[in-house]
Design a protein around this motif. Structure first.
Motif, PDB file in Angstrom:
ATOM      1  N   VAL A  18       1.313  -9.770  -4.255  1.00 20.82           N
ATOM      2  CA  VAL A  18       2.006 -10.974  -4.525  1.00 20.82           C
ATOM      3  C   VAL A  18       3.141 -10.687  -3.283  1.00 20.82           C
ATOM      4  N   GLU A  19       3.155  -9.742  -2.529  1.00 20.61           N
ATOM      5  CA  GLU A  19       3.998  -9.506  -1.362  1.00 20.61           C
ATOM      6  C   GLU A  19       4.009 -10.314  -0.261  1.00 20.61           C
ATOM      7  N   SER A  20       2.810 -11.041  -0.058  1.00 25.82           N
ATOM      8  CA  SER A  20       2.735 -12.025   0.821  1.00 25.82           C
ATOM      9  C   SER A  20       1.797 -13.409   0.668  1.00 25.82           C
ATOM     10  N   VAL A  21       2.207 -14.486   1.332  1.00 25.45           N
ATOM     11  CA  VAL A  21       1.519 -15.656   1.068  1.00 25.45           C
ATOM     12  C   VAL A  21       0.077 -15.661   1.231  1.00 25.45           C
ATOM     13  N   GLY A  22      -0.775 -16.117   0.383  1.00 25.49           N
ATOM     14  CA  GLY A  22      -2.222 -15.898   0.571  1.00 25.49           C
ATOM     15  C   GLY A  22      -2.812 -14.885  -0.439  1.00 25.49           C
ATOM     16  N   CYS A  23      -3.942 -15.435  -1.192  1.00 24.73           N
ATOM     17  CA  CYS A  23      -4.387 -14.540  -2.256  1.00 24.73           C
ATOM     18  C   CYS A  23      -5.104 -13.367  -1.341  1.00 24.73           C
ATOM     19  N   GLN A  24      -5.532 -13.304  -0.343  1.00 28.43           N
ATOM     20  CA  GLN A  24      -6.167 -12.099   0.090  1.00 28.43           C
ATOM     21  C   GLN A  24      -5.459 -11.467   1.175  1.00 28.43           C
ATOM     22  N   THR A  25      -4.291 -11.717   1.781  1.00 32.19           N
ATOM     23  CA  THR A  25      -3.477 -11.590   2.839  1.00 32.19           C
ATOM     24  C   THR A  25      -3.129  -9.998   2.795  1.00 32.19           C
ATOM     25  N   SER A  26      -2.695  -9.392   1.442  1.00 32.73           N
ATOM     26  CA  SER A  26      -2.018  -8.236   1.634  1.00 32.73           C
ATOM     27  C   SER A  26      -2.742  -7.105   0.454  1.00 32.73           C
ATOM     28  N   LEU A  27      -4.066  -7.386   0.344  1.00 31.24           N
ATOM     29  CA  LEU A  27      -4.827  -6.459  -0.597  1.00 31.24           C
ATOM     30  C   LEU A  27      -4.798  -4.920  -0.001  1.00 31.24           C
ATOM     31  N   PRO A  28      -4.603  -4.012  -0.831  1.00 29.68           N
ATOM     32  CA  PRO A  28      -4.628  -2.644  -0.499  1.00 29.68           C
ATOM     33  C   PRO A  28      -6.090  -1.994  -0.437  1.00 29.68           C
ATOM     34  N   THR A  29      -5.887  -0.753   0.224  1.00 27.85           N
ATOM     35  CA  THR A  29      -7.118  -0.042   0.178  1.00 27.85           C
ATOM     36  C   THR A  29      -7.171   0.872  -1.105  1.00 27.85           C
ATOM     37  N   TRP A  30      -8.200   1.572  -1.587  1.00 30.78           N
ATOM     38  CA  TRP A  30      -7.838   2.355  -2.442  1.00 30.78           C
ATOM     39  C   TRP A  30      -6.903   3.484  -2.224  1.00 30.78           C
ATOM     40  N   ALA A  31      -6.734   4.077  -1.095  1.00 32.35           N
ATOM     41  CA  ALA A  31      -5.607   5.011  -0.873  1.00 32.35           C
ATOM     42  C   ALA A  31      -4.259   4.569  -0.879  1.00 32.35           C
ATOM     43  N   GLN A  32      -4.043   3.337  -0.621  1.00 35.66           N
ATOM     44  CA  GLN A  32      -2.603   2.741  -0.444  1.00 35.66           C
ATOM     45  C   GLN A  32      -2.603   2.343  -1.965  1.00 35.66           C
ATOM     46  N   MET A  33      -3.567   1.906  -2.756  1.00 44.01           N
ATOM     47  CA  MET A  33      -3.237   1.774  -4.285  1.00 44.01           C
ATOM     48  C   MET A  33      -2.813   3.038  -4.902  1.00 44.01           C
ATOM     49  N   VAL A  34      -3.653   3.944  -4.679  1.00 42.55           N
ATOM     50  CA  VAL A  34      -3.157   5.593  -5.342  1.00 42.55           C
ATOM     51  C   VAL A  34      -1.905   6.050  -4.876  1.00 42.55           C
ATOM     52  N   GLU A  35      -1.531   5.802  -3.982  1.00 40.17           N
ATOM     53  CA  GLU A  35      -0.041   6.246  -3.472  1.00 40.17           C
ATOM     54  C   GLU A  35       0.720   5.427  -4.258  1.00 40.17           C
ATOM     55  N   ARG A  36       0.939   4.093  -4.346  1.00 41.84           N
ATOM     56  CA  ARG A  36       1.875   3.439  -5.160  1.00 41.84           C
ATOM     57  C   ARG A  36       1.730   3.780  -6.552  1.00 41.84           C
ATOM     58  N   PHE A  37       0.374   3.817  -7.059  1.00 38.71           N
ATOM     59  CA  PHE A  37       0.224   3.915  -8.618  1.00 38.71           C
ATOM     60  C   PHE A  37       0.963   5.244  -8.829  1.00 38.71           C
ATOM     61  N   GLN A  38       0.803   6.412  -8.229  1.00 35.91           N
ATOM     62  CA  GLN A  38       1.462   7.451  -8.579  1.00 35.91           C
ATOM     63  C   GLN A  38       3.007   7.600  -8.668  1.00 35.91           C
ATOM     64  N   LEU A  39       3.259   6.660  -7.600  1.00 30.32           N
ATOM     65  CA  LEU A  39       5.021   6.448  -7.632  1.00 30.32           C
ATOM     66  C   LEU A  39       5.469   5.866  -8.874  1.00 30.32           C
ATOM     67  N   HIS A  40       4.603   4.935  -9.435  1.00 30.07           N
ATOM     68  CA  HIS A  40       5.132   4.212 -10.474  1.00 30.07           C
ATOM     69  C   HIS A  40       4.781   4.626 -11.698  1.00 30.07           C
ATOM     70  N   TYR A  41       3.508   5.264 -12.138  1.00 25.66           N
ATOM     71  CA  TYR A  41       2.864   5.736 -13.134  1.00 25.66           C
ATOM     72  C   TYR A  41       2.765   7.174 -13.220  1.00 25.66           C
ATOM     73  N   GLU A  42       1.679   7.623 -13.295  1.00 23.95           N
ATOM     74  CA  GLU A  42       1.421   9.226 -13.363  1.00 23.95           C
ATOM     75  C   GLU A  42       0.363   9.467 -12.341  1.00 23.95           C
ATOM     76  N   PRO A  43      -0.072  10.757 -12.137  1.00 25.30           N
ATOM     77  CA  PRO A  43      -1.148  11.283 -11.270  1.00 25.30           C
ATOM     78  C   PRO A  43      -2.308  10.562 -11.709  1.00 25.30           C
ATOM     79  N   ILE A  44      -2.943   9.699 -10.855  1.00 27.71           N
ATOM     80  CA  ILE A  44      -4.230   9.117 -11.355  1.00 27.71           C
ATOM     81  C   ILE A  44      -5.438   9.979 -11.932  1.00 27.71           C
ATOM     82  N   ASN A  45      -5.667  10.762 -11.368  1.00 23.54           N
ATOM     83  CA  ASN A  45      -6.863  11.926 -11.926  1.00 23.54           C
ATOM     84  C   ASN A  45      -6.318  12.733 -13.032  1.00 23.54           C
ATOM     85  N   GLU A  46      -5.083  12.437 -13.588  1.00 19.42           N
ATOM     86  CA  GLU A  46      -4.693  13.550 -14.456  1.00 19.42           C
ATOM     87  C   GLU A  46      -5.455  13.581 -15.803  1.00 19.42           C
TER      88      GLU A  46
END
Length: 297
Positions: free
Chosen positions: A269-297
């Motif tokens: 949702v951070e940019s116009v277009g459905c496929q414009t700013s999709l993350p890699t797994w590493a980028q997802m993990v970084e943001r996930f752990q910033l807002h939730y908990e360690p992903i492999n906990e």
């Protein structure tokens, strides 16, 4: 490599127009600007899966104009398997034309193009399928022959008969809806939500910025959304599904699958277009752990 997720539905080019005013009959207004983006629910999900490291395959009718196009090249670079696309001679590729005025009024025209041929196509044999917005007849056929089915009726829900919808749901493992769609599903089938929860293994209902809820029989998980500066919410649902399915296939518990979906959607949702700013797994993990908990906990 993870099991391949085959995604059924539209592969569309989206043309987004900013206009002075939405024109009525026999009226004309200036186009302020317009842009072309990659879209179509199935292609969005397949692209999202591939971008975060999953193994995706697209099952979609396309026109001959798709072959050799920038869109085809884009999907191939992401790693999406295009071996099961149907080339429909004599038809243009599917397109969406969206007009938005200064007051944010919107008018949309959708040209099904090659997707009109969906009912005539013979579905392939695959092991894990996600049914995005597409033709009810084709979706019903492939749901009956596939061992694992994920289903997102989306905006095409209005096309489903009671018979087709029930046929698909009786073979569905995971059902994705938003708060409006689940109400419509219940109305079409003339049942309550408890019936739907018992009919499928996993029911997921999204609530835009309020997050999502996952139902697994008698267990309920509330998944908070990640607050970001949203520019275009159009591709959020498809991104959520891509994240959820990859995490599910990796064996994460359902609450973490929902959080992965929510995290991937927050990028979309951070940019116009459905496929414009999709993350890699590493980028997802970084943001996930910033807002939730360690992903492999």
């Amino acid at each position: 490599m993870d099991q391949k997720i085959s995604v059924v539905g539209h592969t569309s080019v989206d043309y987004l127009f900013n206009v002075e005013k939405i024109a009525g009959p026999n009226e004309s207004y200036p186009v302020i600007d317009y842009n072309e983006y990659y879209g179509g629910g199935a292609a969005n999900v397949a692209a999202g899966i591939a971008k975060i490291g999953g193994n995706s395959q697209l099952i979609s009718p396309v026109g001959p104009d798709f072959l050799g196009s920038d869109y085809e090249s884009h999907l191939l670079k992401l790693g999406v398997d295009l071996s099961l696309i149907y080339i429909i001679e004599g038809e243009k590729n599917t397109s969406a034309f969206v007009y938005t005025d200064k007051e944010h009024n919107q008018c949309t025209y959708f040209h099904w193009g090659a997707s009109f041929k969906f009912p005539e196509l013979v579905p392939p044999n695959v092991n894990f399928v996600h049914l995005a917005t597409a033709d009810p007849i084709f979706n019903s056929k492939i749901a009956k022959i596939t061992p694992f089915v994920s289903f997102d009726p989306g905006q095409d829900l209005v096309l489903y008969s009671k018979k087709d919808l029930r046929s698909i749901l009786e073979n569905t493992n995971i059902l994705f809806t938003n708060r409006h769609e689940i109400k419509r599903v219940c109305e079409i089938l003339e049942v309550d939500i408890t019936h739907i929860k018992n009919l499928v293994d996993i029911l997921i209902i999204t609530y835009d910025s309020k997050g999502s809820t996952i139902y697994n029989k008698n267990i309920e998980y509330k998944i908070p959304a990640i607050d970001v500066c949203a520019v275009d919410p159009t591709g959020a649902g498809d991104a959520y599904r891509a994240g959820f399915l990859v995490a599910y296939q990796k064996g994460y518990p359902l609450d973490k699958c929902g959080k992965v979906g929510s995290t991937v959607a927050s990028f979309a949702v951070e940019s116009v277009g459905c496929q414009t700013s999709l993350p890699t797994w590493a980028q997802m993990v970084e943001r996930f752990q910033l807002h939730y908990e360690p992903i492999n906990e």
